[in-house]
Enzyme design. Structure first.
Site, PDB file in Angstrom:
ATOM      1  N   LYS A  14     -61.554  16.754  -2.223  1.00  0.00           N
ATOM      2  CA  LYS A  14     -61.378  15.899  -3.411  1.00  0.00           C
ATOM      3  C   LYS A  14     -60.659  14.594  -3.061  1.00  0.00           C
ATOM      4  O   LYS A  14     -61.060  13.526  -3.513  1.00  0.00           O
ATOM      5  CB  LYS A  14     -60.590  16.646  -4.507  1.00  0.00           C
ATOM      6  CG  LYS A  14     -61.273  17.927  -4.982  1.00  0.00           C
ATOM      7  CD  LYS A  14     -60.536  18.564  -6.154  1.00  0.00           C
ATOM      8  CE  LYS A  14     -59.169  19.100  -5.816  1.00  0.00           C
ATOM      9  NZ  LYS A  14     -59.126  20.334  -5.017  1.00  0.00           N
ATOM     10  N   ARG A  89     -56.385  21.951 -14.160  1.00  0.00           N
ATOM     11  CA  ARG A  89     -56.493  23.147 -13.343  1.00  0.00           C
ATOM     12  C   ARG A  89     -56.450  24.413 -14.187  1.00  0.00           C
ATOM     13  O   ARG A  89     -56.539  25.514 -13.629  1.00  0.00           O
ATOM     14  CB  ARG A  89     -55.314  23.183 -12.382  1.00  0.00           C
ATOM     15  CG  ARG A  89     -55.661  22.896 -10.920  1.00  0.00           C
ATOM     16  CD  ARG A  89     -54.346  22.946 -10.173  1.00  0.00           C
ATOM     17  NE  ARG A  89     -54.457  23.088  -8.763  1.00  0.00           N
ATOM     18  CZ  ARG A  89     -54.467  22.062  -7.903  1.00  0.00           C
ATOM     19  NH1 ARG A  89     -54.458  20.824  -8.329  1.00  0.00           N
ATOM     20  NH2 ARG A  89     -54.501  22.295  -6.606  1.00  0.00           N
ATOM     21  N   ARG A 128     -55.695  20.707   8.396  1.00  0.00           N
ATOM     22  CA  ARG A 128     -54.922  19.656   7.727  1.00  0.00           C
ATOM     23  C   ARG A 128     -53.421  19.922   7.875  1.00  0.00           C
ATOM     24  O   ARG A 128     -52.627  18.991   8.017  1.00  0.00           O
ATOM     25  CB  ARG A 128     -55.305  19.615   6.239  1.00  0.00           C
ATOM     26  CG  ARG A 128     -54.532  18.577   5.435  1.00  0.00           C
ATOM     27  CD  ARG A 128     -55.086  18.428   4.025  1.00  0.00           C
ATOM     28  NE  ARG A 128     -54.701  19.526   3.154  1.00  0.00           N
ATOM     29  CZ  ARG A 128     -55.137  19.691   1.894  1.00  0.00           C
ATOM     30  NH1 ARG A 128     -55.997  18.823   1.386  1.00  0.00           N
ATOM     31  NH2 ARG A 128     -54.740  20.700   1.165  1.00  0.00           N
ATOM     32  N   ARG A 134     -47.310  19.577   4.766  1.00  0.00           N
ATOM     33  CA  ARG A 134     -47.197  20.299   3.495  1.00  0.00           C
ATOM     34  C   ARG A 134     -46.927  21.778   3.741  1.00  0.00           C
ATOM     35  O   ARG A 134     -47.678  22.446   4.441  1.00  0.00           O
ATOM     36  CB  ARG A 134     -48.498  20.143   2.694  1.00  0.00           C
ATOM     37  CG  ARG A 134     -48.634  18.804   2.025  1.00  0.00           C
ATOM     38  CD  ARG A 134     -49.992  18.620   1.362  1.00  0.00           C
ATOM     39  NE  ARG A 134     -50.345  19.686   0.431  1.00  0.00           N
ATOM     40  CZ  ARG A 134     -51.399  19.635  -0.354  1.00  0.00           C
ATOM     41  NH1 ARG A 134     -52.188  18.578  -0.343  1.00  0.00           N
ATOM     42  NH2 ARG A 134     -51.666  20.638  -1.167  1.00  0.00           N
ATOM     43  N   ARG A 146     -53.503  30.244  -2.905  1.00  0.00           N
ATOM     44  CA  ARG A 146     -54.066  29.078  -3.618  1.00  0.00           C
ATOM     45  C   ARG A 146     -55.527  29.310  -3.974  1.00  0.00           C
ATOM     46  O   ARG A 146     -55.974  28.940  -5.061  1.00  0.00           O
ATOM     47  CB  ARG A 146     -53.917  27.828  -2.754  1.00  0.00           C
ATOM     48  CG  ARG A 146     -52.485  27.318  -2.740  1.00  0.00           C
ATOM     49  CD  ARG A 146     -52.202  26.469  -1.529  1.00  0.00           C
ATOM     50  NE  ARG A 146     -52.891  25.188  -1.552  1.00  0.00           N
ATOM     51  CZ  ARG A 146     -53.012  24.410  -0.484  1.00  0.00           C
ATOM     52  NH1 ARG A 146     -52.506  24.790   0.672  1.00  0.00           N
ATOM     53  NH2 ARG A 146     -53.628  23.243  -0.575  1.00  0.00           N
TER      54      ARG A 146
HETATM   55  P1  ADP Z   1     -54.835  21.190  -3.213  1.00  0.00           P
HETATM   56  O1  ADP Z   1     -55.022  20.744  -1.796  1.00  0.00           O
HETATM   57  O2  ADP Z   1     -54.450  22.637  -3.314  1.00  0.00           O
HETATM   58  O3  ADP Z   1     -55.962  20.815  -4.104  1.00  0.00           O
HETATM   59  P2  ADP Z   1     -52.960  19.467  -4.697  1.00  0.00           P
HETATM   60  O4  ADP Z   1     -52.396  18.395  -3.880  1.00  0.00           O
HETATM   61  O5  ADP Z   1     -53.942  19.108  -5.752  1.00  0.00           O
HETATM   62  O6  ADP Z   1     -53.519  20.516  -3.674  1.00  0.00           O
HETATM   63  O7  ADP Z   1     -51.777  20.298  -5.408  1.00  0.00           O
HETATM   64  C1  ADP Z   1     -50.722  20.864  -4.672  1.00  0.00           C
HETATM   65  C2  ADP Z   1     -49.892  21.768  -5.580  1.00  0.00           C
HETATM   66  O8  ADP Z   1     -49.358  21.001  -6.671  1.00  0.00           O
HETATM   67  C3  ADP Z   1     -50.641  22.920  -6.268  1.00  0.00           C
HETATM   68  O9  ADP Z   1     -50.777  24.056  -5.440  1.00  0.00           O
HETATM   69  C4  ADP Z   1     -49.737  23.161  -7.488  1.00  0.00           C
HETATM   70  O10 ADP Z   1     -48.563  23.872  -7.143  1.00  0.00           O
HETATM   71  C5  ADP Z   1     -49.313  21.765  -7.878  1.00  0.00           C
HETATM   72  N1  ADP Z   1     -50.267  21.192  -8.852  1.00  0.00           N
HETATM   73  C6  ADP Z   1     -51.040  20.083  -8.655  1.00  0.00           C
HETATM   74  N2  ADP Z   1     -51.799  19.839  -9.726  1.00  0.00           N
HETATM   75  C7  ADP Z   1     -51.515  20.816 -10.631  1.00  0.00           C
HETATM   76  C8  ADP Z   1     -51.997  21.128 -11.932  1.00  0.00           C
HETATM   77  N3  ADP Z   1     -52.925  20.379 -12.529  1.00  0.00           N
HETATM   78  N4  ADP Z   1     -51.469  22.217 -12.552  1.00  0.00           N
HETATM   79  C9  ADP Z   1     -50.545  22.967 -11.971  1.00  0.00           C
HETATM   80  N5  ADP Z   1     -50.060  22.740 -10.756  1.00  0.00           N
HETATM   81  C10 ADP Z   1     -50.528  21.680 -10.062  1.00  0.00           C
END
Ligand code: ADP
Length: 190
Positions: A14, A89, A128, A134, A146
């Site tokens: 994404k 989400r 990554r 991270r 996740r």
């Molecule tokens: P990913 O690589 O898992 O898509 P993101 O960078 O989008 O990672 O998100 C990292 C973390 O931030 C998630 O695992 C969650 O803990 C939190 N997070 C991000 N967006 C949301 C959301 N819309 N609702 C709840 N938690 C979120």
């Protein structure tokens, strides 16, 4: 306005595709993961609250996320459109986003979902993790959590947009440019 929800499991690409979409269509990028990481880095109260959820690969509670997006949207001036990345989400977040965007007369145009199977996701995220720094990219347990959270809490969001006739699925395995071409073709149809 062209308002797109870019959807898919962690590691689906994404962020990579968002960068290309921003450049091509001049859209504003709103990534809730990036917003939370910014708060973490700055040590804000919101960052402290989000940290344990994020580090373990769990979702930050809906109302916290929704309030953060609401605040971010209030800062937005004239734009051609917005890419939402990593949000919504949960179905509750999707409903809240509809309320916010419909209230501004700028509804969501469509959801583009990147499909990638689990084994490929695990490989990509671990790769990554070597450079992302991270915590949630570093261990297979957190990555599996996740992916499970995605299936249980996030996948129903696809149905939410499907019911509105706004769902498009794209194969997320292939070259970056090839996938980008497929996404652009889908956007032209919206
Ligand atoms: P990913 O690589 O898992 O898509 P993101 O960078 O989008 O990672 O998100 C990292 C973390 O931030 C998630 O695992 C969650 O803990 C939190 N997070 C991000 N967006 C949301 C959301 N819309 N609702 C709840 N938690 C979120």
């Amino acid at each position: 306005m062209l308002n797109i929800v870019l959807f898919g499991p962690p590691g689906a690409g994404k962020g990579t595709q968002s960068e290309k979409l921003i450049e091509k269509y001049g859209l504003l990028h709103i990534s809730t993961g990036d917003l939370f990481r910014k708060h973490l880095g700055e040590g804000t109260e919101l960052g402290k609250l989000a940290k344990s959820y994020m580090d373990n690969g769990n979702l930050v509670p809906d109302q916290v996320v929704i309030d953060m997006v609401d605040d971010r949207l209030k800062e937005v001036g004239e734009v051609k459109g917005i890419i939402f990345d990593g949000f919504p989400r949960t179905v509750a977040q999707a409903e809240a986003l509809d309320t916010l965007m419909n209230g501004k007369n700028t509804p969501i145009s469509g959801m583009i979902a990147l499909e990638v199977e689990d084994e490929e996701l695990r490989t990509r995220i671990l790769e990554r993790g070597k450079s992302s720094g991270r915590a949630d990219d570093q261990s297979i347990e957190k990555i599996n959590n996740r992916i499970n959270v995605y299936k249980e809490e996030t996948l129903p969001v696809a149905d939410f947009y499907e019911k509105q006739g706004k769902f498009v699925s794209i194969n997320g395995v292939g070259t970056i440019d090839g996938i980008f071409g497929d996404i652009c073709a889908a956007i032209e149809q919206l």
